[in-house]
Design a protein around this motif. Structure first.
Motif, PDB file in Angstrom:
ATOM      1  N   PHE A  43       0.846  -1.323  -0.060  1.00 23.78           N
ATOM      2  CA  PHE A  43      -0.086  -0.046  -0.089  1.00 23.78           C
ATOM      3  C   PHE A  43       0.859   1.360  -0.165  1.00 23.78           C
ATOM      4  O   PHE A  43       1.569   1.708   1.084  1.00 23.78           O
ATOM      5  CB  PHE A  43      -0.963   0.063   1.252  1.00 23.78           C
ATOM      6  CG  PHE A  43      -1.554   1.218   1.479  1.00 23.78           C
ATOM      7  CD1 PHE A  43      -2.012   2.054   0.609  1.00 23.78           C
ATOM      8  CD2 PHE A  43      -1.996   1.470   2.822  1.00 23.78           C
ATOM      9  CE1 PHE A  43      -2.760   3.280   0.840  1.00 23.78           C
ATOM     10  CE2 PHE A  43      -2.776   2.652   3.217  1.00 23.78           C
ATOM     11  CZ  PHE A  43      -3.178   3.683   2.056  1.00 23.78           C
ATOM     12  N   SER A  45       1.527   5.269   0.076  1.00 22.66           N
ATOM     13  CA  SER A  45       0.953   6.528   0.326  1.00 22.66           C
ATOM     14  C   SER A  45       1.803   7.726  -0.276  1.00 22.66           C
ATOM     15  O   SER A  45       3.305   7.342  -0.100  1.00 22.66           O
ATOM     16  CB  SER A  45       0.765   6.738   1.933  1.00 22.66           C
ATOM     17  OG  SER A  45      -0.598   6.009   2.217  1.00 22.66           O
ATOM     18  N   SER A  64      -3.830   5.973   7.982  1.00 22.54           N
ATOM     19  CA  SER A  64      -3.691   5.575   6.857  1.00 22.54           C
ATOM     20  C   SER A  64      -2.176   5.852   6.170  1.00 22.54           C
ATOM     21  O   SER A  64      -1.891   4.651   5.631  1.00 22.54           O
ATOM     22  CB  SER A  64      -4.605   6.240   5.908  1.00 22.54           C
ATOM     23  OG  SER A  64      -4.405   7.413   5.406  1.00 22.54           O
ATOM     24  N   SER A  68       0.691   2.465   5.809  1.00 19.16           N
ATOM     25  CA  SER A  68       1.242   2.121   4.660  1.00 19.16           C
ATOM     26  C   SER A  68       2.587   1.289   4.575  1.00 19.16           C
ATOM     27  O   SER A  68       3.395   1.018   5.601  1.00 19.16           O
ATOM     28  CB  SER A  68       1.443   3.562   3.641  1.00 19.16           C
ATOM     29  OG  SER A  68       0.670   4.363   3.771  1.00 19.16           O
ATOM     30  N   SER A  71       5.741   5.151   2.097  1.00 17.11           N
ATOM     31  CA  SER A  71       5.599   6.348   2.042  1.00 17.11           C
ATOM     32  C   SER A  71       6.401   7.221   1.500  1.00 17.11           C
ATOM     33  O   SER A  71       7.405   7.580   2.231  1.00 17.11           O
ATOM     34  CB  SER A  71       4.965   6.726   3.497  1.00 17.11           C
ATOM     35  OG  SER A  71       4.735   8.249   3.725  1.00 17.11           O
ATOM     36  N   GLN A 180      -7.838   7.182   0.595  1.00 16.72           N
ATOM     37  CA  GLN A 180      -7.083   6.490   1.631  1.00 16.72           C
ATOM     38  C   GLN A 180      -8.151   5.469   2.769  1.00 16.72           C
ATOM     39  O   GLN A 180      -7.657   4.349   2.980  1.00 16.72           O
ATOM     40  CB  GLN A 180      -6.111   7.544   2.421  1.00 16.72           C
ATOM     41  CG  GLN A 180      -5.092   8.225   1.838  1.00 16.72           C
ATOM     42  CD  GLN A 180      -4.099   7.450   1.557  1.00 16.72           C
ATOM     43  OE1 GLN A 180      -3.521   6.959   0.608  1.00 16.72           O
ATOM     44  NE2 GLN A 180      -3.353   6.978   2.846  1.00 16.72           N
ATOM     45  N   GLN A 184      -7.978   1.601   3.109  1.00 19.33           N
ATOM     46  CA  GLN A 184      -7.967   0.982   4.414  1.00 19.33           C
ATOM     47  C   GLN A 184      -9.021  -0.067   4.708  1.00 19.33           C
ATOM     48  O   GLN A 184      -8.853  -1.218   5.291  1.00 19.33           O
ATOM     49  CB  GLN A 184      -7.931   2.261   5.502  1.00 19.33           C
ATOM     50  CG  GLN A 184      -6.722   2.920   5.738  1.00 19.33           C
ATOM     51  CD  GLN A 184      -5.410   2.004   6.318  1.00 19.33           C
ATOM     52  OE1 GLN A 184      -4.843   1.157   5.542  1.00 19.33           O
ATOM     53  NE2 GLN A 184      -5.100   2.198   7.457  1.00 19.33           N
ATOM     54  N   ARG A 187      -8.508  -3.079   1.422  1.00 23.34           N
ATOM     55  CA  ARG A 187      -7.098  -3.733   1.371  1.00 23.34           C
ATOM     56  C   ARG A 187      -7.037  -5.248   1.766  1.00 23.34           C
ATOM     57  O   ARG A 187      -6.498  -6.093   1.068  1.00 23.34           O
ATOM     58  CB  ARG A 187      -6.100  -2.970   1.788  1.00 23.34           C
ATOM     59  CG  ARG A 187      -5.904  -3.033   3.335  1.00 23.34           C
ATOM     60  CD  ARG A 187      -4.833  -2.022   3.908  1.00 23.34           C
ATOM     61  NE  ARG A 187      -3.610  -2.313   3.535  1.00 23.34           N
ATOM     62  CZ  ARG A 187      -2.417  -1.759   4.048  1.00 23.34           C
ATOM     63  NH1 ARG A 187      -2.590  -1.020   5.110  1.00 23.34           N
ATOM     64  NH2 ARG A 187      -1.096  -2.430   3.973  1.00 23.34           N
ATOM     65  N   SER A 196      -2.558   2.257  -4.475  1.00 18.94           N
ATOM     66  CA  SER A 196      -2.285   3.693  -4.067  1.00 18.94           C
ATOM     67  C   SER A 196      -3.394   4.673  -4.371  1.00 18.94           C
ATOM     68  O   SER A 196      -3.959   4.571  -5.660  1.00 18.94           O
ATOM     69  CB  SER A 196      -1.070   4.092  -4.652  1.00 18.94           C
ATOM     70  OG  SER A 196      -0.504   5.051  -4.317  1.00 18.94           O
TER      71      SER A 196
END
Length: 378
Positions: A43, A45, A64, A68, A71, A180, A184, A187, A196
């Motif tokens: 994931f 971000s 969130s 991740s 990030s 986001q 969450q 996922r 993403s």
């Protein structure tokens, strides 16, 4: 949500209250390719200044980012702050640049992309354009949920439709907070390795919006270009810019000065130590200096705390006694944010005890003082 505790091994740093991976464009590309090859969930971000401002008042949005798997700093103001503070995050990694880089790399097996969201008709155009132009990607589907709630766009039938397309990479475009939150919520049910929220990407691919020239991006003027093409964005940029100035004056500049002062003191050079006292409650006593490049042992130990889980040790709160801590930097603060989030997933909590005035100031100026529970020593 089950997470591999190796996330604590990530090379992260806290900037303006959010954890960022110390990486560059190539590192982000390698991370995505690795996730695709191993089918490991990733994931991503891409926090920018808007994320920084919005997460201050929205805990779920903040969570969130912390939860991740990668990030990256998507905004030149973040890079400027990192440089001022001596943080080794030197390259902006925009989500659109990352997507474009993956799209233009030829490969035998193209990355299967699924577009979720966007304004009416945009996802379909992005689907068609990607298939017409990309040498590294192919669109396997798209879905426009319209202006409905997160619960409505998380219907089982929708999730099954996405999974049936067997995407490798789900690109979400719902607005940062909503996107986001949708990721969450879903996922765990989505099978795609990479997901993403890349709101602008769907518009760039569809051809409705043109990216700013490279020179504008490097100068931090992409926002001017965006306003030119999307005038409705001016208010957001004005509010974010004003809030950024306040952060610079109250947090960043004071931290830059204070950090330089602390680094000249004897305590900065002391070795960090930790002692575990599990009797009655999980207490970890920390002492010394905790800073970038010297956190391997403490990260390994904190990972072991998460591996035990509540079911095995029966202890619901981990207490960090920081009475002996003389210095900590953004790298250790990012580690604490990730560790605390790992505990919260297990319905556990983290408490800081015996926090000195010096450490309180460091947490305040790093914009994370409200993220931790602090209690006095016994």
């Amino acid at each position: 949500m089950d997470r591999n505790n190796s996330f604590l091994e990530r090379n992260t740093y806290c900037v303006l209250g959010l954890p960022f991976d110390v990486t560059n464009l190539q590192g982000a590309v390698d991370k995505v390719n690795s996730s695709l090859e191993s089918s490991t969930p990733c994931f991503i971000s891409t926090p920018n200044l808007n994320f920084v401002i919005a997460t201050q008042s929205d805990t779920d949005f903040f969570d969130s980012v912390v939860e991740s798997d990668l990030s990256v700093a998507d905004g030149m103001p973040l890079i400027w702050v990192a440089k001022l503070l001596g943080v080794p995050i030197t390259e902006r990694v925009a989500g659109s640049t990352l997507f474009d880089e993956l799209s233009k790399q030829p490969r035998d097996k193209k990355i299967k992309v699924y577009f979720f969201g966007g304004q009416e008709g945009v996802a379909q155009r992005a689907h068609q354009q990607l298939n017409d132009t990309s040498v590294g990607m192919v669109s396997c589907g798209f879905y426009d949920p319209g202006f409905v709630s997160i619960d409505q766009m998380s219907d089982v039938a929708i999730i099954e439709e996405i999974n049936a397309a067997k995407p490798d990479f789900i690109v979400v475009a719902l607005g940062a907070k909503k996107g986001q939150a949708w990721i969450q919520k879903n996922r765990g049910q989505l099978h795609a390795p990479v997901i993403s929220h890349l709101g602008a990407v769907i518009n760039f691919v569809a051809g409705g919006v043109e990216r700013a020239p490279i020179a504008w991006q490097r100068l931090g003027l992409e926002w001017v270009w965006r306003i030119k093409q999307e005038p409705a964005l001016w208010k957001r940029y004005l509010l974010d810019g004003t809030a950024f100035i306040v952060l610079m004056m109250t947090k960043v500049l004071p931290l830059a000065v204070y950090d330089r002062v602390l680094k000249k003191r004897t305590g900065y050079n002391r070795v960090n130590r930790f002692e575990h006292k599990p009797e009655g409650r999980d207490t970890i006593r920390l002492s010394g200096s905790f800073r970038y490049g010297q956190l391997a042992l403490i990260k390994k130990f904190l990972s072991s705390i998460l591996e035990r889980k509540q079911a095995n040790d029966g202890l619901t709160t981990v207490v960090l006694d920081v009475a002996g801590v003389e210095y900590l930097d953004g790298a250790f603060i990012a580690t604490l944010l990730l560790f605390q989030q790992g505990l919260q997933v297990q319905d556990r909590a983290m408490v800081l005890m015996n926090v000195s005035t010096r450490i309180k100031w460091i947490l305040f100026m790093n914009n994370v003082h409200k993220r931790f529970t602090v209690q006095k020593g016994e």
